[in-house]
Design a protein around this motif. Sequence first.
Motif, PDB file in Angstrom:
ATOM      1  N   SER A   1       0.796  -1.214   0.000  1.00  0.00           N
ATOM      2  CA  SER A   1       0.000   0.000   0.000  1.00  0.00           C
ATOM      3  C   SER A   1       0.830   1.266   0.000  1.00  0.00           C
ATOM      4  CB  SER A   1      -0.923   0.005   1.224  1.00  0.00           C
ATOM      5  OG  SER A   1      -1.739  -1.138   1.216  1.00  0.00           O
TER       6      SER A   1
ATOM      7  N   PRO B   1      -7.173   8.281   3.695  1.00  0.00           N
ATOM      8  CA  PRO B   1      -8.318   7.483   3.244  1.00  0.00           C
ATOM      9  C   PRO B   1      -8.469   7.541   1.731  1.00  0.00           C
ATOM     10  CG  PRO B   1      -9.068   9.582   4.086  1.00  0.00           C
ATOM     11  CD  PRO B   1      -7.581   9.551   4.304  1.00  0.00           C
ATOM     12  N   PHE B   2      -9.204   6.563   1.212  1.00  0.00           N
ATOM     13  CA  PHE B   2      -9.530   6.501  -0.214  1.00  0.00           C
ATOM     14  C   PHE B   2     -11.014   6.803  -0.346  1.00  0.00           C
ATOM     15  CE2 PHE B   2     -11.583   3.956  -3.491  1.00  0.00           C
ATOM     16  CZ  PHE B   2     -10.848   4.255  -4.631  1.00  0.00           C
ATOM     17  N   SER B   3     -11.384   7.595  -1.324  1.00  0.00           N
ATOM     18  CA  SER B   3     -12.799   7.880  -1.536  1.00  0.00           C
ATOM     19  C   SER B   3     -13.125   7.779  -3.011  1.00  0.00           C
ATOM     20  CB  SER B   3     -13.178   9.273  -1.003  1.00  0.00           C
ATOM     21  OG  SER B   3     -12.505  10.280  -1.721  1.00  0.00           O
ATOM     22  N   HIS B   4     -14.337   7.327  -3.278  1.00  0.00           N
ATOM     23  CA  HIS B   4     -14.810   7.173  -4.656  1.00  0.00           C
ATOM     24  C   HIS B   4     -16.318   7.359  -4.649  1.00  0.00           C
ATOM     25  CE1 HIS B   4     -15.680   5.636  -8.616  1.00  0.00           C
ATOM     26  NE2 HIS B   4     -16.384   4.645  -8.122  1.00  0.00           N
TER      27      HIS B   4
ATOM     28  N   TRP C   1      -8.987  -2.999   6.286  1.00  0.00           N
ATOM     29  CA  TRP C   1      -9.587  -1.720   5.899  1.00  0.00           C
ATOM     30  C   TRP C   1     -11.059  -1.705   6.278  1.00  0.00           C
ATOM     31  CZ3 TRP C   1      -5.805   1.310   3.799  1.00  0.00           C
ATOM     32  CH2 TRP C   1      -4.689   0.652   3.248  1.00  0.00           C
TER      33      TRP C   1
ATOM     34  N   ARG D   1     -11.472  -0.903  -7.515  1.00  0.00           N
ATOM     35  CA  ARG D   1     -10.819   0.354  -7.899  1.00  0.00           C
ATOM     36  C   ARG D   1      -9.791   0.764  -6.851  1.00  0.00           C
ATOM     37  NH1 ARG D   1     -13.871   5.094 -10.888  1.00  0.00           N
ATOM     38  NH2 ARG D   1     -12.142   6.517 -11.225  1.00  0.00           N
ATOM     39  N   PHE D   2     -10.132   0.600  -5.578  1.00  0.00           N
ATOM     40  CA  PHE D   2      -9.217   0.931  -4.488  1.00  0.00           C
ATOM     41  C   PHE D   2      -7.930   0.113  -4.584  1.00  0.00           C
ATOM     42  CE2 PHE D   2      -7.903  -0.761  -0.269  1.00  0.00           C
ATOM     43  CZ  PHE D   2      -7.307   0.375   0.255  1.00  0.00           C
TER      44      PHE D   2
ATOM     45  N   ASP E   1      -6.020   1.323  -7.775  1.00  0.00           N
ATOM     46  CA  ASP E   1      -5.550   2.707  -7.790  1.00  0.00           C
ATOM     47  C   ASP E   1      -4.712   3.075  -6.572  1.00  0.00           C
ATOM     48  OD1 ASP E   1      -6.960   2.802 -10.103  1.00  0.00           O
ATOM     49  OD2 ASP E   1      -8.527   4.164  -9.393  1.00  0.00           O
ATOM     50  N   ARG E   2      -5.153   2.668  -5.386  1.00  0.00           N
ATOM     51  CA  ARG E   2      -4.441   3.065  -4.178  1.00  0.00           C
ATOM     52  C   ARG E   2      -3.308   2.104  -3.833  1.00  0.00           C
ATOM     53  NH1 ARG E   2      -5.598   6.545  -0.126  1.00  0.00           N
ATOM     54  NH2 ARG E   2      -6.357   7.757  -1.889  1.00  0.00           N
TER      55      ARG E   2
ATOM     56  N   THR F   1     -15.818   5.207   0.946  1.00  0.00           N
ATOM     57  CA  THR F   1     -14.487   5.504   1.470  1.00  0.00           C
ATOM     58  C   THR F   1     -13.902   4.254   2.101  1.00  0.00           C
ATOM     59  OG1 THR F   1     -15.403   6.248   3.586  1.00  0.00           O
ATOM     60  CG2 THR F   1     -15.012   7.931   1.910  1.00  0.00           C
TER      61      THR F   1
ATOM     62  N   GLU G   1     -10.585   3.204   4.766  1.00  0.00           N
ATOM     63  CA  GLU G   1      -9.595   3.745   5.682  1.00  0.00           C
ATOM     64  C   GLU G   1      -8.991   2.578   6.460  1.00  0.00           C
ATOM     65  OE1 GLU G   1     -12.286   5.074   9.440  1.00  0.00           O
ATOM     66  OE2 GLU G   1     -12.905   5.840   7.468  1.00  0.00           O
TER      67      GLU G   1
END
Length: 791
Positions: free
Chosen positions: A5, A19-22, A81, A143-144, A147-148, A30, A32
Amino acid sequence: MSTLSAPPEAPAEEARVAPFSHRASCGLVTLEPFDPDPFAVPLRRWLSHPASSSWGMVGVSCDDVRRYVAGVVADPHQDAWLGRIDGEPMFFVETYDPSRVLLSEVHDAEPGDVGMHLLVAPAPPPDRRVPGLTSAIMAAVVRFVFDRLDARRIVVEPDVDNVRIAAKNDEVGFRVLGDVDLPGKRARLSVLTRDDAAAAHLAPEPMGWAHRHLVAKSLSEFSHERMIAPHDEGDGWWSLTVAGSAAAPGDATRASSDRPVVVYRFRARRHELEHWVVDEPSVRREIYGEPAELDALELVTELQADLGLPDELMATYLEELSSTLASAAAKRLRGGPTAEQLTTADFQTIEGAMTEGHPAFVAANGRIGFGLDEFRAYAPEAAAPIRLIWLAARRTHTHLALGAGLDEQTLLGAELGGPALAAFAATLAAKGLDPAEYHYLPVHPWQWQHRIAITFAADVARRDLVLLGEGDDEHQAQQSIRTLANRSHPERAYVKTALAIQNMGFLRGLSPAYMRPTPAINDWVAELVAGDGTLQEARFRILRERASIGYTGDAYHRTATPSPHRKMIAALWRESPVPMVAPGERLATMAALLHRDGAGDALASALVRASGVPATEWVRSYLHAYLRPIVHCLRAHDLAFMPHGENLILVLEGSVPTAVFMKDVGEEVALLASRDVPAAVERIVHPVSDREKGLAVFTDVFDGVFRYLAAILDDDGVLPAREFWRLVGECVDRHADEHPWLGGALDLRVDRFDHSCLNRLQLRDTRQMVDLADQSSSLIYAGTLANPIAR
């Protein structure tokens, strides 16, 4: 924090806090880092549910959960998460390095492999369930991880007997590698690449649904435009017999010269204005008397002669239709908020939830030019964040038009801010260029990548165009795909850019020459609206296009014959409605009134129910806000807009429409009678007969909006169609009664009006439906329609 990560050199704890948000169809998703205090309690409840038995933790205590998560987090090769939707904890995710954890003995891990486990909270009672919620969560988690966590492949290993999870994995595109033995289970090892995920909607189930939906829409709209004539078989059933393709698909036993008899059978209700509502599940297709799959592309080839589609344009139309199918399948797979949830959703959530595109056009989502990744990044339904690309355009080759009282520095200061302007100036100075010699021009990232950097490479090389980089603000594509709303600063202007994809019968460019008078036209219309008491009483407002910019220094502007290449580099800024609404007011695209969710529930019906007012009063308020100003502008000022659903923004108070904003004024407003206007406004003067003038209401409002809305409210049992049309007539009569000095103006209560057809336009020329400079001469008619408010 696992190196999955964050880069190895990143401080572990620092990397874990971001955090990740979409923004997904179900709301803001989100993720976290999981904190056992206090979230061990809901996680224990989720794990103890019978639906979570595959986790093997039914009956665990909160302390057991804390110890379990602590072990995961302590392992440098795993992470835990917490997932939320609109702030509410809804799911749990584990990620791990499959070369070190669980699969090290059975999986030939590749660099970039990330293992994943997902646990969604148990489903609520049926009346509170969100259709497609798990699918939306699954897509967001994928996607998380990509992408993250920068995964190259996602690896999962569900129990071979877990049919439900297998279906979800297949839904997002996982490919099975094989079955392996793991501690306590026989697992189905599967992987997902970015390409797999992008093509997940191209599977039999979502595409089958899309074919059925588009066949039903084709039967409805082609019947409405009188290109086909289904036979009434009684009891609500209809049939259509056509000559099929040269040979039945997959039938090698018949001669290729055979023209099989193809029959479509379906149930349908016919409403006013010859509007057909086809019952999608009822549609059947037979070839040689045998059941056959529904195929929207085959339907068009079977109907080519009836549709008048020229051979040389057939492939282009089929390509737009194929793209529309793929878009529909992707939306189906994505799911979305329920109609009830949308009654309280924010403006951009509603905008991103729309699924149908234009209600009349069959090939409504062409987008020829977009690839799979670009659909995901730029399509309105993706609701994905988009950062504009900014160019410096040499002033001697660029035209900037500004509305009254606006100067360039004020415009750029409001839309970019001081730090961004300083950074742009520094970029130019570092190249030895004088910032004073350039305008700043926003372009769509697709346009830069596929058009400007390639087609205008010479202009970039000689630094007539200079790449400045991404802007700071995140935008969201609107239903009008080349228009972007600012999500970072909603009070800032919409930006409309050239986007040279083929979509719904047009290449979606913007002409610098056509944009030049746009601010002046908007100012003139705004002044007219502001000075009219009837329009002010109805709270009718326009969103002014305050500035436009276009580059003309390229070779294409020096050719003898104009071409679409002259429409590649231009943009305009349009006012945002967000600062103009009062407390207690919400915004929604008017296209939403024709929207049905995944379960078939209509947002318009849900709004009426949520409002708590009688349906007649709800419709009266809507007509007062929308129809009355359109009628008044036409009868009092000979002024016509393009008032379809995408061009109107509703103001809702307690779920009741009470006002509207009209947009897209510069390109689509018209003065339909000779009038003295300023020179900059002369472009919009197009005198026509009263008969054609009436089509600004009859075609654009009655046929383009009301025939759908009346049928929705009728079919849902909210308001009978005859009552809806009675209220429309009442609104028109009230306007006439209150404006007796307009007695000689246009009569909207005539018996019949010309049936102007939209699909016929697209089918005649799939490259450009109408000549924007002379739209009147482009219209195609199919007789007349009975006026539902005739005397």
